[in-house]
Design an enzyme around this catalytic site. Structure first.
Site, PDB file in Angstrom:
ATOM      1  N   PHE A 151       0.812  -1.221   0.000  1.00  0.00           N
ATOM      2  CA  PHE A 151       0.000   0.000   0.000  1.00  0.00           C
ATOM      3  C   PHE A 151       0.846   1.273   0.000  1.00  0.00           C
ATOM      4  O   PHE A 151       0.317   2.363   0.186  1.00  0.00           O
ATOM      5  CB  PHE A 151      -0.942  -0.002   1.207  1.00  0.00           C
ATOM      6  CG  PHE A 151      -1.923  -1.140   1.184  1.00  0.00           C
ATOM      7  CD1 PHE A 151      -3.074  -1.065   0.401  1.00  0.00           C
ATOM      8  CD2 PHE A 151      -1.690  -2.300   1.893  1.00  0.00           C
ATOM      9  CE1 PHE A 151      -3.976  -2.117   0.351  1.00  0.00           C
ATOM     10  CE2 PHE A 151      -2.585  -3.366   1.861  1.00  0.00           C
ATOM     11  CZ  PHE A 151      -3.734  -3.277   1.080  1.00  0.00           C
ATOM     12  N   LYS A 153       2.868   4.633  -0.947  1.00  0.00           N
ATOM     13  CA  LYS A 153       2.627   5.677  -1.940  1.00  0.00           C
ATOM     14  C   LYS A 153       3.961   6.131  -2.500  1.00  0.00           C
ATOM     15  O   LYS A 153       4.874   6.413  -1.719  1.00  0.00           O
ATOM     16  CB  LYS A 153       1.959   6.911  -1.308  1.00  0.00           C
ATOM     17  CG  LYS A 153       0.631   6.659  -0.662  1.00  0.00           C
ATOM     18  CD  LYS A 153       0.063   7.962  -0.101  1.00  0.00           C
ATOM     19  CE  LYS A 153       0.774   8.488   1.140  1.00  0.00           C
ATOM     20  NZ  LYS A 153       0.667   7.656   2.344  1.00  0.00           N
ATOM     21  N   ASN A 210      -7.449   0.999  -3.891  1.00  0.00           N
ATOM     22  CA  ASN A 210      -7.159   1.940  -4.977  1.00  0.00           C
ATOM     23  C   ASN A 210      -8.433   2.411  -5.670  1.00  0.00           C
ATOM     24  O   ASN A 210      -8.542   3.571  -6.077  1.00  0.00           O
ATOM     25  CB  ASN A 210      -6.187   1.320  -5.977  1.00  0.00           C
ATOM     26  CG  ASN A 210      -4.746   1.474  -5.505  1.00  0.00           C
ATOM     27  OD1 ASN A 210      -4.493   2.079  -4.470  1.00  0.00           O
ATOM     28  ND2 ASN A 210      -3.807   0.933  -6.262  1.00  0.00           N
ATOM     29  N   PHE A 251      -7.508  12.762  -0.305  1.00  0.00           N
ATOM     30  CA  PHE A 251      -7.943  12.414  -1.668  1.00  0.00           C
ATOM     31  C   PHE A 251      -9.238  13.103  -2.065  1.00  0.00           C
ATOM     32  O   PHE A 251     -10.049  12.544  -2.768  1.00  0.00           O
ATOM     33  CB  PHE A 251      -8.058  10.878  -1.828  1.00  0.00           C
ATOM     34  CG  PHE A 251      -6.710  10.252  -2.049  1.00  0.00           C
ATOM     35  CD1 PHE A 251      -6.298   9.898  -3.324  1.00  0.00           C
ATOM     36  CD2 PHE A 251      -5.836  10.073  -0.987  1.00  0.00           C
ATOM     37  CE1 PHE A 251      -5.042   9.361  -3.535  1.00  0.00           C
ATOM     38  CE2 PHE A 251      -4.580   9.548  -1.192  1.00  0.00           C
ATOM     39  CZ  PHE A 251      -4.185   9.188  -2.463  1.00  0.00           C
ATOM     40  N   TYR A 253      -8.963  16.279  -3.382  1.00  0.00           N
ATOM     41  CA  TYR A 253      -8.527  17.449  -4.146  1.00  0.00           C
ATOM     42  C   TYR A 253      -8.915  17.314  -5.610  1.00  0.00           C
ATOM     43  O   TYR A 253      -8.510  16.367  -6.270  1.00  0.00           O
ATOM     44  CB  TYR A 253      -7.012  17.625  -4.041  1.00  0.00           C
ATOM     45  CG  TYR A 253      -6.567  18.018  -2.659  1.00  0.00           C
ATOM     46  CD1 TYR A 253      -6.560  19.355  -2.272  1.00  0.00           C
ATOM     47  CD2 TYR A 253      -6.188  17.060  -1.730  1.00  0.00           C
ATOM     48  CE1 TYR A 253      -6.164  19.726  -0.997  1.00  0.00           C
ATOM     49  CE2 TYR A 253      -5.797  17.414  -0.454  1.00  0.00           C
ATOM     50  CZ  TYR A 253      -5.787  18.753  -0.089  1.00  0.00           C
ATOM     51  OH  TYR A 253      -5.415  19.112   1.175  1.00  0.00           O
ATOM     52  N   GLY A 255      -8.605  18.285  -9.586  1.00  0.00           N
ATOM     53  CA  GLY A 255      -7.407  18.618 -10.360  1.00  0.00           C
ATOM     54  C   GLY A 255      -7.519  18.151 -11.790  1.00  0.00           C
ATOM     55  O   GLY A 255      -8.603  18.198 -12.387  1.00  0.00           O
ATOM     56  N   CYS A 262      -0.460   3.117 -10.832  1.00  0.00           N
ATOM     57  CA  CYS A 262      -1.374   2.219 -10.107  1.00  0.00           C
ATOM     58  C   CYS A 262      -2.854   2.475 -10.371  1.00  0.00           C
ATOM     59  O   CYS A 262      -3.558   1.583 -10.844  1.00  0.00           O
ATOM     60  CB  CYS A 262      -1.082   2.291  -8.614  1.00  0.00           C
ATOM     61  SG  CYS A 262       0.509   1.549  -8.222  1.00  0.00           S
ATOM     62  N   LYS A 265      -4.358   1.626 -13.940  1.00  0.00           N
ATOM     63  CA  LYS A 265      -4.323   0.207 -14.317  1.00  0.00           C
ATOM     64  C   LYS A 265      -5.133  -0.640 -13.336  1.00  0.00           C
ATOM     65  O   LYS A 265      -5.769  -1.608 -13.747  1.00  0.00           O
ATOM     66  CB  LYS A 265      -2.884  -0.278 -14.442  1.00  0.00           C
ATOM     67  CG  LYS A 265      -2.244  -0.803 -13.167  1.00  0.00           C
ATOM     68  CD  LYS A 265      -0.927  -1.493 -13.436  1.00  0.00           C
ATOM     69  CE  LYS A 265      -0.129  -1.717 -12.161  1.00  0.00           C
ATOM     70  NZ  LYS A 265      -0.769  -2.538 -11.144  1.00  0.00           N
ATOM     71  N   ARG A 330       4.593   7.549 -15.475  1.00  0.00           N
ATOM     72  CA  ARG A 330       3.597   6.626 -16.022  1.00  0.00           C
ATOM     73  C   ARG A 330       2.188   7.214 -15.883  1.00  0.00           C
ATOM     74  O   ARG A 330       1.774   7.577 -14.788  1.00  0.00           O
ATOM     75  CB  ARG A 330       3.711   5.263 -15.318  1.00  0.00           C
ATOM     76  CG  ARG A 330       4.981   4.529 -15.702  1.00  0.00           C
ATOM     77  CD  ARG A 330       5.123   3.209 -14.985  1.00  0.00           C
ATOM     78  NE  ARG A 330       5.547   3.354 -13.602  1.00  0.00           N
ATOM     79  CZ  ARG A 330       5.859   2.314 -12.806  1.00  0.00           C
ATOM     80  NH1 ARG A 330       5.783   1.088 -13.253  1.00  0.00           N
ATOM     81  NH2 ARG A 330       6.254   2.522 -11.567  1.00  0.00           N
TER      82      ARG A 330
HETATM   83  N1  LIG Z   1       4.576   1.860  -7.692  1.00  0.00           N
HETATM   84  C1  LIG Z   1       3.733   1.889  -6.688  1.00  0.00           C
HETATM   85  O1  LIG Z   1       3.475   2.930  -6.078  1.00  0.00           O
HETATM   86  C2  LIG Z   1       3.049   0.631  -6.232  1.00  0.00           C
HETATM   87  C3  LIG Z   1       2.377   0.616  -4.994  1.00  0.00           C
HETATM   88  C4  LIG Z   1       1.755  -0.555  -4.587  1.00  0.00           C
HETATM   89  C5  LIG Z   1       1.772  -1.672  -5.404  1.00  0.00           C
HETATM   90  N2  LIG Z   1       2.397  -1.623  -6.608  1.00  0.00           N
HETATM   91  C6  LIG Z   1       2.435  -2.846  -7.436  1.00  0.00           C
HETATM   92  O2  LIG Z   1       3.695  -3.464  -7.288  1.00  0.00           O
HETATM   93  C7  LIG Z   1       4.095  -4.077  -8.521  1.00  0.00           C
HETATM   94  C8  LIG Z   1       5.433  -3.517  -8.963  1.00  0.00           C
HETATM   95  O3  LIG Z   1       5.265  -2.139  -9.230  1.00  0.00           O
HETATM   96  P1  LIG Z   1       6.516  -1.170  -9.460  1.00  0.00           P
HETATM   97  O4  LIG Z   1       5.982   0.205  -9.555  1.00  0.00           O
HETATM   98  O5  LIG Z   1       7.565  -1.489  -8.457  1.00  0.00           O
HETATM   99  O6  LIG Z   1       7.000  -1.675 -10.899  1.00  0.00           O
HETATM  100  P2  LIG Z   1       8.366  -1.331 -11.655  1.00  0.00           P
HETATM  101  O7  LIG Z   1       8.059  -1.395 -13.084  1.00  0.00           O
HETATM  102  O8  LIG Z   1       8.981  -0.100 -11.083  1.00  0.00           O
HETATM  103  O9  LIG Z   1       9.337  -2.547 -11.251  1.00  0.00           O
HETATM  104  C9  LIG Z   1       9.132  -3.862 -11.640  1.00  0.00           C
HETATM  105  C10 LIG Z   1      10.503  -4.494 -11.835  1.00  0.00           C
HETATM  106  O10 LIG Z   1      10.373  -5.913 -12.027  1.00  0.00           O
HETATM  107  C11 LIG Z   1      11.374  -6.335 -12.922  1.00  0.00           C
HETATM  108  N3  LIG Z   1      11.053  -7.674 -13.437  1.00  0.00           N
HETATM  109  C12 LIG Z   1      10.116  -8.037 -14.336  1.00  0.00           C
HETATM  110  N4  LIG Z   1      10.105  -9.375 -14.495  1.00  0.00           N
HETATM  111  C13 LIG Z   1      11.043  -9.874 -13.663  1.00  0.00           C
HETATM  112  C14 LIG Z   1      11.507 -11.196 -13.354  1.00  0.00           C
HETATM  113  N5  LIG Z   1      10.967 -12.277 -13.922  1.00  0.00           N
HETATM  114  N6  LIG Z   1      12.490 -11.339 -12.463  1.00  0.00           N
HETATM  115  C15 LIG Z   1      13.043 -10.260 -11.863  1.00  0.00           C
HETATM  116  N7  LIG Z   1      12.649  -8.988 -12.104  1.00  0.00           N
HETATM  117  C16 LIG Z   1      11.662  -8.802 -12.992  1.00  0.00           C
HETATM  118  C17 LIG Z   1      11.406  -5.229 -13.949  1.00  0.00           C
HETATM  119  O11 LIG Z   1      12.605  -5.233 -14.698  1.00  0.00           O
HETATM  120  C18 LIG Z   1      11.265  -3.982 -13.058  1.00  0.00           C
HETATM  121  O12 LIG Z   1      12.522  -3.481 -12.656  1.00  0.00           O
HETATM  122  C19 LIG Z   1       2.954  -3.825  -9.482  1.00  0.00           C
HETATM  123  O13 LIG Z   1       2.071  -4.911  -9.459  1.00  0.00           O
HETATM  124  C20 LIG Z   1       2.280  -2.598  -8.911  1.00  0.00           C
HETATM  125  O14 LIG Z   1       0.919  -2.512  -9.258  1.00  0.00           O
HETATM  126  C21 LIG Z   1       3.053  -0.509  -7.033  1.00  0.00           C
END
Ligand SMILES: NC(=O)c1ccc[n+]([C@@H]2O[C@H](COP(=O)([O-])OP(=O)(O)OC[C@H]3O[C@@H](n4cnc5c(N)ncnc54)[C@H](O)[C@@H]3O)[C@@H](O)[C@H]2O)c1
Length: 436
Positions: A151, A153, A210, A251, A253, A255, A262, A265, A330
């Site tokens: 969770f 941010k 989300n 949340f 606000y 804009g 996140c 998608k 993104r």
């Molecule tokens: N970014 C956020 O704020 C956030 C918050 C909560 C949950 N999430 C979730 O967490 C997950 C990851 O998000 P993120 O933002 O960190 O993504 P990201 O794209 O920043 O990182 C994902 C990483 O995984 C690597 N990867 C892909 N396949 C792989 C494999 N087989 N072995 C090893 N590495 C591999 C990629 O090269 C990349 O570096 C998603 O499901 C997202 O929805 C993201």
């Protein structure tokens, strides 16, 4: 830690910070090389120092060696990306590839933890993928699959991870639950924050959270547009309802719409799941429709003031990242604003405190965007200033200096950062979202 992106890197660093021995794996060799050279590929407050500290203490290492990663620990966290597929569903190929690679190599009991945001039922698919690999090599090694949605941010990821509101664990294996309790114990010293539930409920909890936050944003955006039409001021309304503890201020606000990696998608993926079940979520459908329209709202205001043809016009744009304190581009609303201005012939001179490199990568070398070294340099000679991301450094600008540098005195504020009277007192025309 499989996947060393925003979630995997922060999670890995925070686990190391409390004394664990963490090996972070990624398939992106350039990212791992950067980390091994002492750099940090993302902007996240507090993360650089934490990584440096734990690397120096040999508790945190980075690798592309899958064998080493699978051999490294009983706990295998899957934190890879789950981007939207063409039909809006979450693309599970990276999660399942990670699961298979564990099944292929494991030689002892493993607890495989889904930390990525994954549709309900994914733990079963991960279990099947590992079981199939074990069966292929005639192994009967035991393993457990746990859902542990994240969770945090972006922009406050380290703080959120170190001081979580809650830690959701979806599991039915007692040994796995006990291990997860132990792993998260250092992050909940003042009181218990662990919520243990069944796997499917844990998977759904992440999407529900989300979806709820996205709903609040779209609700406020729709009300702000109504306030525009009614001559009311959404800022007063926001305070008027946020002060009700049943509603709260978070949340709320209005804009230029939500973006990031996140909300867009996850809203799509949850809707895809619900539709596949024959139960499409009507509220969520509206949330998405409202958000898509909101991303156009600021440009509609620009067009209403300056006309449809913006050729020859230059716009100063403050803020590229989808929100402050991150370099993440993104689904950033700035991309839609820039595209809509460019489609009408305009040029944009953008400034962002940290996301300009990422923006150059994301947008490519397009002729209609240039980058300025400072906020005021962006404003120099522009036809209008457009504020898209609410970075702190934009909150208290010198309006007289802006007025002096602009070719025409127009300020379009997509984040309602300013006091309309103060802006107008400096001789600027002020356009915000739902403000009088
Ligand atoms: N970014 C956020 O704020 C956030 C918050 C909560 C949950 N999430 C979730 O967490 C997950 C990851 O998000 P993120 O933002 O960190 O993504 P990201 O794209 O920043 O990182 C994902 C990483 O995984 C690597 N990867 C892909 N396949 C792989 C494999 N087989 N072995 C090893 N590495 C591999 C990629 O090269 C990349 O570096 C998603 O499901 C997202 O929805 C993201």
């Amino acid at each position: 830690m499989i996947g060393t992106g925003y979630v995997g890197l922060v999670t890995g660093a925070c686990f190391a910070e409390v004394g664990n021995d963490v090996l972070c794996l990624d398939v992106d060799a350039a990212k791992i090389a950067l980390l091994n050279a002492g750099s940090v590929p993302i902007h996240e407050p507090g993360l650089d120092a934490m990584i440096a500290r734990n690397v120096a203490a040999s508790r945190l290492r980075f690798t592309t060696d899958v064998d080493a990663a699978v051999a490294h620990g009983v706990l295998q966290f899957i934190a890879v990306g789950t981007p939207p597929d063409e039909d809006g569903s979450a693309d599970m190929q990276y999660v399942l590839a990670a699961a298979r690679s564990i099944g292929k190599r494991m030689t002892e009991f493993k607890i495989v933890v889904d930390k990525s945001t994954v549709p309900v039922g994914t733990a079963d698919r991960v279990r099947d993928a590992i079981a199939a690999e074990l069966a292929a090599r005639k192994s009967t090694l035991p393993f457990a699959v746990v859902s542990n949605p994240e969770f945090l941010k972006e922009g406050a990821a380290v703080d959120d991870f170190m001081r979580p509101d809650r830690v959701v664990i979806g599991a039915d294996d007692e040994q796995a639950i006990a291990t997860m309790r132990a792993v998260y114990a250092p992050f909940q010293r003042s009181h218990e924050r662990l919520l243990v539930m069944d796997v499917r409920s844990a998977e759904l909890t992440k999407y529900a959270a989300n979806a709820m936050l996205a709903t609040r944003i779209s609700f406020m955006n729709e009300l702000a547009n109504l306030a525009d039409g009614l001559g009311a001021d959404i800022e007063h309304v926001r305070q008027g309802i946020g002060s009700d503890p049943r509603i709260g201020y978070h949340f709320l606000y209005p804009g230029v719409g939500y973006g990031g990696s996140c909300f867009p998608k996850d809203v799509k993926a949850l809707q895809h799941t619900a539709t596949a079940l024959g139960r499409p979520l009507q509220i969520l459908g509206a949330v998405e429709t409202v958000n898509d329209a909101q991303k156009e709202r600021l440009v509609e205001k620009i067009v209403a003031r300056l006309g449809e043809d913006l050729s020859g016009r230059a716009f100063a744009l403050w803020g590229l990242a989808f929100k402050p304190d991150t370099d993440d581009m993104r689904e950033a609303p700035s991309r839609q604003v820039i595209a809509a201005l460019a489609a009408r012939g305009a040029r944009v001179v953008a400034y962002d405190p940290v996301a300009m490199d990422e923006a150059k990568r994301a947008l490519g070398a397009v002729p209609h965007v240039a980058y300025a070294a400072s906020p005021m340099a962006a404003v120099e000679g522009a036809d209008a200033l457009v504020v898209v991301t609410e970075w702190k450094e934009f909150r208290s600008p010198d309006f007289d200096a802006i007025r002096a540098k602009l070719k025409s005195p127009l300020l379009f504020d997509g984040r309602n950062l300013y006091d309309p009277e103060q802006v107008r007192a400096a001789g600027l025309e002020y356009f915000a979202i739902g403000r009088r």
